[in-house]
Design an enzyme around this catalytic site. Sequence first.
Site, PDB file in Angstrom:
ATOM      1  N   ASP A  19      -6.266  -1.228  14.303  1.00  0.00           N
ATOM      2  CA  ASP A  19      -4.799  -1.131  14.310  1.00  0.00           C
ATOM      3  C   ASP A  19      -4.360   0.326  14.435  1.00  0.00           C
ATOM      4  O   ASP A  19      -3.540   0.811  13.656  1.00  0.00           O
ATOM      5  CB  ASP A  19      -4.228  -1.757  13.042  1.00  0.00           C
ATOM      6  N   GLY A  44       5.953  -3.683   6.240  1.00  0.00           N
ATOM      7  CA  GLY A  44       5.456  -4.264   7.483  1.00  0.00           C
ATOM      8  C   GLY A  44       4.931  -5.653   7.238  1.00  0.00           C
ATOM      9  O   GLY A  44       5.289  -6.316   6.261  1.00  0.00           O
ATOM     10  N   GLY A  45       4.055  -6.119   8.124  1.00  0.00           N
ATOM     11  CA  GLY A  45       3.546  -7.481   8.016  1.00  0.00           C
ATOM     12  C   GLY A  45       2.669  -7.702   6.808  1.00  0.00           C
ATOM     13  O   GLY A  45       2.467  -8.827   6.371  1.00  0.00           O
ATOM     14  N   PHE A  46       2.139  -6.612   6.227  1.00  0.00           N
ATOM     15  CA  PHE A  46       1.217  -6.753   5.104  1.00  0.00           C
ATOM     16  C   PHE A  46       1.868  -6.502   3.758  1.00  0.00           C
ATOM     17  O   PHE A  46       1.229  -6.601   2.739  1.00  0.00           O
ATOM     18  CB  PHE A  46       0.031  -5.794   5.268  1.00  0.00           C
ATOM     19  N   GLY A  47       3.107  -6.134   3.740  1.00  0.00           N
ATOM     20  CA  GLY A  47       3.767  -5.908   2.474  1.00  0.00           C
ATOM     21  C   GLY A  47       4.561  -4.622   2.477  1.00  0.00           C
ATOM     22  O   GLY A  47       4.857  -4.044   3.530  1.00  0.00           O
ATOM     23  N   GLY A  95       8.520   2.060   3.074  1.00  0.00           N
ATOM     24  CA  GLY A  95       8.518   1.266   4.295  1.00  0.00           C
ATOM     25  C   GLY A  95       7.881  -0.075   4.028  1.00  0.00           C
ATOM     26  O   GLY A  95       7.387  -0.366   2.935  1.00  0.00           O
ATOM     27  N   LYS A  99       0.688   0.644  -1.948  1.00  0.00           N
ATOM     28  CA  LYS A  99       0.863  -0.452  -0.999  1.00  0.00           C
ATOM     29  C   LYS A  99       0.759  -1.766  -1.773  1.00  0.00           C
ATOM     30  O   LYS A  99      -0.287  -2.104  -2.318  1.00  0.00           O
ATOM     31  CB  LYS A  99      -0.211  -0.388   0.085  1.00  0.00           C
TER      32      LYS A  99
END
Length: 670
Positions: free
Chosen positions: A441, A325-328, A323, A345
């Site tokens: 978060d 997202g905004g962080f990588g 997956g 990640k």
Amino acid sequence: MAKKVIFFWVFLAFASEQVFSQPDQFIFNGFHGSANNNMSLTGVADISNNGLLCLTNTTSRVSGHAFYSSPFRFKNSNESKVSSFSTAFVFATVPEYPKLGGHGLAFVLSPSKQLSGSPSQYLGLLKANENGNSSDHIFAVEFDTVKDLEFGDIDDNHVGVNLNSMRSIASASAAYFLKNSTKKELLLGSGRQIQAWIDYDSPKNRLDDSMFVGFSASTGLLASSHYILGWSFNMSGEAQSLSLSSLPSLPRPKQNHTVLTLCLTFAAVVVIMSIVFVSFYLVRKFKGSDVIEAWELEIGPHRFSYQELKKATRGFSDKELLGFGGFGRVYKGTLPSTNTQVAVKRISHESKQGLREFVSEIATIGRLRHRNMVPLLGWCRCRGDLLIVYDYMPNGSLDKYLFDEPKRVLSWDERFRIIKGVASGLLYLHEEWEQTVIHRDIKAGNVLLDSDLNGRLGDFGLAKLYEHGSNPSTTKVVGTLGYLAPELTKTGKPTMATDVFAFGALLLEVACGRKPIEPKALPEELILVDWVWEQWQSGAALEVVDPKLNCDFDEVEAIVVIKLGLMCSNNEPDARPTMRQLVRYLEGEVLLPEVVPSPGGYDSKKGHGSGCTGTGATRFEDFVHSYPNSSHFDDKVGTYSPTYEDGDVDIEAGSRSTTPISISGSGNDR
């Protein structure tokens, strides 16, 4: 060494009416100075600076002629006797391609010095359509280097006598004789200097009238350069031999630099490629090297090598992508040394989560140990790449099981166990660890499920630490829309109460199977907490439970979850329960208050305040009336299912309310 070739022939009579006087002899040791003035050149013929007469060059299909400027009278009009003559000249034929050769040259006697013959095999003497025409009055001695079957040539290295035709009336292979009369072959196209003698025997009485003497040469598809280095001519005796040492030198042969050029080119290409390869290798090695700085030594978790993680994820292949997202992006990997499955990640270069947040995350969760948190196995920093290694959660994130068309429908028992696990993990962060950790978060996408479908809190990229009892510093607003407490946009200060607000949104979405904000829903159902509150007030709280459960759920537990979700969603931070209270409520250790204050601080149906706002606000601890409860909740079996397609909306803004809020889709972090 000069080579002497002597020919004798019979010359046919020519018609001419020229009357003039001329010298009986001349000698040119080169053609500079006065000799240049005595020569008449046509075609491509030229005289070089050093006095070399160049009849042709390496240009294809051209002719060149050079005649002594004045004609010679070979027969007196009042006498029948023909004058004898003798001539000697040094020539050289230099083919452009020595192995292929080219056409030759000819010594010529012509009534005109303006020849218009064709090139190639015609040597510039005759036109193709005039070959054999007796009116041309052309007499030549050819030194030919091409065997032309059309003209009956005996070979490709011969000397022939021609009369008005390219077909020789007499010919012989080029040769010379040693003093012992041994015959030696002479290669006319060797590029070397060759001296030839031609003597005419006047008693034969074959020449008539006056003619121009000179030379003619031509090139075809294959070109040769034809040179005359010196020339002597005598009408009253033997022509004087020429001294080769006193003649102009031939131009140096054009060296064939093809091999050298190819070698140098190849060497240059190899050198350039080597430099590029070495540079690329050094850059990759330098970029891929693990550079450890001082601050990294203070970080507790295991530090992986970049190459190890690259190999584990198959070069961060898209096929291993779990997956993003905004962080990588998050990749699945298998550590080659232990065959352990991990989640890596990889924080992107353009990510809003920079080095500071990266260090915060690994420094924080590297020391955290709790059964309901995703364990951090290690990390890596390699130049622009920031990587965090987690234990792999085979069942992915919770949102994949709640929204839209899930992988499978979670039973109520599984949902309730996940809620209690996340609550336990948050209690550890807020009160039980050495420092207070604000997650900032909390959402279904950051709750991961292990092989037993236990909920584990993950993604601490926005985590904030501060000492127990102190106030967190003002910072920018970050989080996901629908999970942000209202006070964050005013103060910008993350607190335990803001985490509780987000946890309340998580409680409602687990119970209802819906996102906190559902753009596709009816207007009255757009905001999940507002819709649940309306149903709660109308006495239909159980109507909000996820319909995919098909009414297979524990009603008491469902009421507890919905009630706690509303309590955590209160706009007043002080009206929200703490995580310790929430854990006790969920475990059935204490009773819940009977009255639930309005999440918005007022009762929309009654039109008056609930006592949760203003100076007279009633605090959560004031609600002492209990809701029917037990020391533990019976497990019920149910099912659940949605897929997560629409990404959550991440928010990032300044700490003051006047700062604009920017909204961007971030998708799943896992």
